[in-house]
Design an enzyme around this catalytic site. Sequence first.
Site, PDB file in Angstrom:
ATOM      1  N   GLY A 176       0.811  -1.215   0.000  1.00  0.00           N
ATOM      2  CA  GLY A 176       0.000   0.000   0.000  1.00  0.00           C
ATOM      3  C   GLY A 176       0.840   1.259   0.000  1.00  0.00           C
ATOM      4  O   GLY A 176       0.480   2.261   0.632  1.00  0.00           O
ATOM      5  N   ALA A 177       1.939   1.241  -0.746  1.00  0.00           N
ATOM      6  CA  ALA A 177       2.888   2.363  -0.726  1.00  0.00           C
ATOM      7  C   ALA A 177       2.524   3.482  -1.680  1.00  0.00           C
ATOM      8  O   ALA A 177       3.247   4.480  -1.776  1.00  0.00           O
ATOM      9  CB  ALA A 177       4.299   1.852  -1.059  1.00  0.00           C
ATOM     10  N   ASN A 178       1.413   3.366  -2.393  1.00  0.00           N
ATOM     11  CA  ASN A 178       1.083   4.360  -3.413  1.00  0.00           C
ATOM     12  C   ASN A 178       0.332   5.568  -2.867  1.00  0.00           C
ATOM     13  O   ASN A 178       0.206   6.587  -3.538  1.00  0.00           O
ATOM     14  CB  ASN A 178       0.245   3.705  -4.517  1.00  0.00           C
ATOM     15  CG  ASN A 178      -1.014   3.049  -3.973  1.00  0.00           C
ATOM     16  OD1 ASN A 178      -0.950   2.277  -3.013  1.00  0.00           O
ATOM     17  ND2 ASN A 178      -2.155   3.338  -4.560  1.00  0.00           N
ATOM     18  N   CYS A 179      -0.173   5.484  -1.624  1.00  0.00           N
ATOM     19  CA  CYS A 179      -0.943   6.609  -1.090  1.00  0.00           C
ATOM     20  C   CYS A 179      -0.876   6.630   0.436  1.00  0.00           C
ATOM     21  O   CYS A 179      -0.430   5.667   1.060  1.00  0.00           O
ATOM     22  CB  CYS A 179      -2.402   6.547  -1.555  1.00  0.00           C
ATOM     23  SG  CYS A 179      -3.288   5.080  -0.977  1.00  0.00           S
ATOM     24  N   ILE A 230      -0.307   6.951   4.351  1.00  0.00           N
ATOM     25  CA  ILE A 230       0.845   6.707   5.217  1.00  0.00           C
ATOM     26  C   ILE A 230       1.889   5.860   4.505  1.00  0.00           C
ATOM     27  O   ILE A 230       3.100   6.075   4.668  1.00  0.00           O
ATOM     28  CB  ILE A 230       0.383   6.023   6.519  1.00  0.00           C
ATOM     29  CG1 ILE A 230      -0.573   6.932   7.291  1.00  0.00           C
ATOM     30  CG2 ILE A 230       1.576   5.670   7.406  1.00  0.00           C
ATOM     31  CD1 ILE A 230      -1.268   6.262   8.462  1.00  0.00           C
ATOM     32  N   TYR A 275     -12.942  -4.216  11.376  1.00  0.00           N
ATOM     33  CA  TYR A 275     -11.688  -3.459  11.398  1.00  0.00           C
ATOM     34  C   TYR A 275     -10.967  -3.662  12.728  1.00  0.00           C
ATOM     35  O   TYR A 275      -9.757  -3.921  12.763  1.00  0.00           O
ATOM     36  CB  TYR A 275     -11.977  -1.977  11.166  1.00  0.00           C
ATOM     37  CG  TYR A 275     -10.747  -1.094  11.175  1.00  0.00           C
ATOM     38  CD1 TYR A 275      -9.879  -1.080  10.090  1.00  0.00           C
ATOM     39  CD2 TYR A 275     -10.467  -0.276  12.267  1.00  0.00           C
ATOM     40  CE1 TYR A 275      -8.744  -0.273  10.091  1.00  0.00           C
ATOM     41  CE2 TYR A 275      -9.342   0.530  12.283  1.00  0.00           C
ATOM     42  CZ  TYR A 275      -8.485   0.528  11.195  1.00  0.00           C
ATOM     43  OH  TYR A 275      -7.365   1.328  11.204  1.00  0.00           O
TER      44      TYR A 275
END
Length: 410
Positions: A128-131, A133, A289
């Site tokens: 999830g490095a595209n947006c 944190i 969650y």
Amino acid sequence: MMAMPDSDSEDELPPGWEERATDDGVVCYVNQQSKTSQWTHPRTGRSKRITGDLPLGWEKYYDEHSKRFMFHNKETQQRTNVDPRLAFAVEEPTQNIAQVRQRFDSCSTALQVLHGKDLHGRLALITGANCGIGFETARSLALHGCEIILACRNRSSAESAIDRIAQERPAARSRCRFIPLDLASLRAVQQFVRDIKESNISHIDYLILNAGVFALPYTKTVDGLETTFQVSHLSHFHLTLQLEALFDYKTRIVVLSSESHRFANLPLENLSVNHLSPPPEKYWSMMAYNNAKLCNVLFAQELAQRWKQRGISVFSVHPGNMVSTDLSRNYWFYRLLFAIVRPFTKSLQQAAATTIYCATANELTGLSGLYFNNCFFCESSKLSKCSTLQENLWQVSENLIQEFLAEQRQ
């Protein structure tokens, strides 16, 4: 415990053991026979650290070919990857979290945590490095010389993220690469692992399990499991174990959890798939969650125990309360709520600070299985410390993976 052979010097290493030093100067002891490592001397039980300047005539440099730091003796022209100060390492007290001084807090940013660090030669794999944190984590590490693998679903979004990093530091473009990863598919996880192994990657320094989902309506993945559970926990579990050969005593694994894990409702005993991946009539997005975030802490603590003898550090972290990210994009109520509280919450740079701290802080060498908030250790929930629940989650997760693999073979 196996007795050590007699020796004239208690500091002499037993047969099959050797000393190595990290780039941070901490001495690690590697058993070549058992392929395990530890931060304490196998005879004395004490820790060592390299201190002081290099001997006269020696210099340290980063070798682009071998992707590691080397040492060069300018007089003899000797080149080696062994720090010449290793023989003179000094003993220091065994690391304990109580001895760690707090250097950063809730206001600290990721770039402040990294100030003065040279991460050339290190490689980080960030889901999830595209947006959000994840992007700030990738950006901060890349600006300090680290190689980054952006493990994301969306190619155009990942390439846009790389462009944004390169605008700040053009040289960072060559250090960033996108490899597709869809955490909603175990088959895609396996393909990702194959892609990694075919990319001639021999070692991962920082595995940052950042990706997750929040406030989803009830949906199932292609594997028939509730999406929040699989994306936030099970696929990360599978990914980590599949990449095990690329980790060693220099590796740190950081699992992004949340203070929401304190409100989970998983049972202490007899944990089943139905608790983790409930049917529609028992599903509530917020509890899904909370439970997924508890799974993150449970997984990190159990993994820390299982890989303790390999010297691998595993931490779980809370990035911040209601940080303004794309996490809230699935439900208008949460988008509104996040927008209202935005002025009172952390920036993305501040939210990435605890992850960066756990991945890179020298003072955490030799520590593992800890939970961090605001760049410092804090106690996780009582439920998260239950060893029975940790083991049960591992077993249920392992069984689900085995079922998937069995279906693939049919």
